[in-house]
Design a protein around this motif. Structure first.
Motif, PDB file in Angstrom:
ATOM      1  N   GLY A   1       0.805  -1.215   0.000  1.00 42.95           N
ATOM      2  CA  GLY A   1       0.000   0.000   0.000  1.00 42.95           C
ATOM      3  C   GLY A   1       0.837   1.264   0.000  1.00 42.95           C
ATOM      4  N   GLU A   2       2.126   1.147   0.357  1.00 43.76           N
ATOM      5  CA  GLU A   2       3.021   2.306   0.353  1.00 43.76           C
ATOM      6  C   GLU A   2       3.963   2.282  -0.855  1.00 43.76           C
ATOM      7  OE1 GLU A   2       5.228   2.515   3.956  1.00 43.76           O
ATOM      8  OE2 GLU A   2       3.467   2.395   5.269  1.00 43.76           O
ATOM      9  N   ILE A   3       4.420   1.082  -1.213  1.00 43.59           N
ATOM     10  CA  ILE A   3       5.407   0.897  -2.277  1.00 43.59           C
ATOM     11  C   ILE A   3       4.790   0.004  -3.354  1.00 43.59           C
ATOM     12  CG2 ILE A   3       7.716   0.014  -2.831  1.00 43.59           C
ATOM     13  CD1 ILE A   3       7.863   2.385  -1.010  1.00 43.59           C
ATOM     14  N   PRO A   4       4.975   0.314  -4.652  1.00 43.96           N
ATOM     15  CA  PRO A   4       4.436  -0.540  -5.711  1.00 43.96           C
ATOM     16  C   PRO A   4       4.945  -1.975  -5.609  1.00 43.96           C
ATOM     17  CG  PRO A   4       5.179   1.550  -6.620  1.00 43.96           C
ATOM     18  CD  PRO A   4       5.632   1.519  -5.181  1.00 43.96           C
ATOM     19  N   THR A   5       4.086  -2.910  -5.957  1.00 41.69           N
ATOM     20  CA  THR A   5       4.430  -4.335  -5.829  1.00 41.69           C
ATOM     21  C   THR A   5       5.697  -4.681  -6.607  1.00 41.69           C
ATOM     22  OG1 THR A   5       2.101  -4.925  -5.530  1.00 41.69           O
ATOM     23  CG2 THR A   5       3.599  -6.683  -6.186  1.00 41.69           C
ATOM     24  N   GLY A   6       5.817  -4.176  -7.830  1.00 37.84           N
ATOM     25  CA  GLY A   6       6.997  -4.474  -8.635  1.00 37.84           C
ATOM     26  C   GLY A   6       8.279  -3.996  -7.985  1.00 37.84           C
ATOM     27  N   GLN A   7       8.230  -2.860  -7.313  1.00 34.78           N
ATOM     28  CA  GLN A   7       9.406  -2.335  -6.622  1.00 34.78           C
ATOM     29  C   GLN A   7       9.783  -3.231  -5.445  1.00 34.78           C
ATOM     30  OE1 GLN A   7       8.982   1.794  -5.593  1.00 34.78           O
ATOM     31  NE2 GLN A   7      11.029   1.965  -4.689  1.00 34.78           N
ATOM     32  N   ILE A   8       8.768  -3.715  -4.725  1.00 36.21           N
ATOM     33  CA  ILE A   8       9.035  -4.634  -3.614  1.00 36.21           C
ATOM     34  C   ILE A   8       9.656  -5.934  -4.142  1.00 36.21           C
ATOM     35  CG2 ILE A   8       8.026  -5.952  -1.720  1.00 36.21           C
ATOM     36  CD1 ILE A   8       5.790  -3.876  -1.578  1.00 36.21           C
ATOM     37  N   VAL A   9       9.124  -6.451  -5.252  1.00 30.63           N
ATOM     38  CA  VAL A   9       9.663  -7.669  -5.851  1.00 30.63           C
ATOM     39  C   VAL A   9      11.133  -7.476  -6.210  1.00 30.63           C
ATOM     40  CG1 VAL A   9       9.582  -9.167  -7.894  1.00 30.63           C
ATOM     41  CG2 VAL A   9       7.464  -8.560  -6.704  1.00 30.63           C
ATOM     42  N   PHE A  10      11.459  -6.316  -6.766  1.00 29.87           N
ATOM     43  CA  PHE A  10      12.859  -6.050  -7.136  1.00 29.87           C
ATOM     44  C   PHE A  10      13.775  -6.112  -5.916  1.00 29.87           C
ATOM     45  CE2 PHE A  10      16.351  -2.989  -7.319  1.00 29.87           C
ATOM     46  CZ  PHE A  10      17.074  -3.502  -8.391  1.00 29.87           C
ATOM     47  N   PHE A  11      13.441  -5.386  -4.864  1.00 27.27           N
ATOM     48  CA  PHE A  11      14.300  -5.352  -3.683  1.00 27.27           C
ATOM     49  C   PHE A  11      14.347  -6.717  -2.998  1.00 27.27           C
ATOM     50  CE2 PHE A  11      14.073  -0.807  -4.208  1.00 27.27           C
ATOM     51  CZ  PHE A  11      15.254  -0.341  -3.666  1.00 27.27           C
ATOM     52  N   ARG A  12      13.184  -7.381  -2.903  1.00 29.76           N
ATOM     53  CA  ARG A  12      13.148  -8.709  -2.277  1.00 29.76           C
ATOM     54  C   ARG A  12      14.070  -9.675  -3.000  1.00 29.76           C
ATOM     55  NH1 ARG A  12      13.724 -13.217  -1.392  1.00 29.76           N
ATOM     56  NH2 ARG A  12      12.281 -14.809  -0.618  1.00 29.76           N
TER      57      ARG A  12
END
Length: 302
Positions: A30-41
């Protein structure tokens, strides 16, 4: 300390770190786009995976593969599942997301029958029935409510898609492990998800603040450590002895929901958990006992 004991400790620790990973992602949803989270993860999980390959003296030789298309199939299924699972955490408590994820081994039975022509025994049929009964118990209150929580139902739908894709990925991993290095399978998966996450940059990433950046990096490092611990646990301990400790993830998830989000599970959650966990245990252990008896019969002197 015996190898089995070390394996159990590592498996419990890996389960805890996987829960920490989900907790960090839940904070970011809800704060960070899902694709961005996937990248960092995925990007920050590559570092521990490379370290594991170096520790086992398998880098870069361990990354060689004779089945590149097999890796492509596994990575695509797993990568889409990562996107849907992170999106589901925006709508679901961690415990509910974890419980729905337990359907993946049950769905794997159906896919194994369709793709690998494996036999569906009566025990497996009972397990499948219990598993999906548990799923109905979980979502029935929202399905029958006068004012259903549409966000929750979206999360459940995303969770079910994740379980189906994860089941398909597990089938592919089963095929790959016959010839491929397990750490290499994990490496290519993390690399694919890193690239897929990066491709979402034009869709609108946000500049994270200090807290968000720590959570983004933390979810990747925690996920990578969890992967290493799980891999090492299966090298040290027997799979049959370690399998039950996977269900600690549900307990860890309930505690995380309560401590950080003040979420207390409803009574139907406990009944659903009993049905789903019971189903996976039946499939895992009763079916394994059946396989052992068949092997013993085949090896018995005539």
């Amino acid at each position: 300390m015996s190898s089995d004991t070390k394996g159990i400790i590592l498996r419990i620790a890996s389960t805890l770190f996987f829960t920490i990973t989900m907790l960090f992602i839940k904070f970011l949803a809800g704060e960070i786009p899902t694709g961005q989270i996937v990248f960092f993860r995925s990007a920050f999980a590559l570092l521990p995976l490379v370290l594991l390959l170096m520790m086992t003296k398998e880098f870069p030789a361990g990354l060689r593969t004779a089945r590149p298309m097999g890796h492509v199939t596994r990575c695509l299924l797993g990568c889409i599942a990562m996107f849907t699972s992170f999106a589901a955490l925006k709508y679901l408590p961690i415990a509910h997301s974890t419980l729905i994820g337990y359907l993946a081994p049950i769905i794997s039975v159906l896919l194994a029958r369709a793709l690998l022509k494996e036999q569906v025994t009566p025990v497996r049929i009972v397990g499948i029935g219990l598993g999906f009964s548990g799923m109905l118990v979980l979502i029935l209150p929202d399905l029958t409510a006068i004012h259903p929580d549409h966000g929750y139902l979206v999360g459940v739908a995303l969770g079910l898609v994740t379980a189906i894709l994860t089941a398909g990925a597990r089938i592919q991993v089963r095929r790959l492990t016959a010839t491929e290095n397990p750490a290499a399978i994990a490496f290519y998966f993390a690399l694919t998800c890193t690239l897929a996450g990066l491709l979402t940059l034009p869709l609108g990433w946000v500049m994270p603040d200090g807290r968000q950046l720590m959570l983004l990096v933390g979810c990747g490092v925690a996920g990578g450590i969890a992967q290493i611990m799980m891999t090492l646990s299966y090298k040290l301990g027997e799979v049959s002895k370690l399998a039950t400790f996977e269900y600690l993830s549900l307990a860890f998830a309930v505690v995380a929901d309560f401590l950080f989000f003040a979420i207390v599970p409803e009574p139907n959650f406990y009944l659903s958990s009993a049905l789903v966990v019971g189903a996976t245990l039946i499939v895992a252990f009763r079916d394994r006992s059946h396989a052992r008896r068949q092997k013993a019969d085949a090896n018995a002197p005539v």
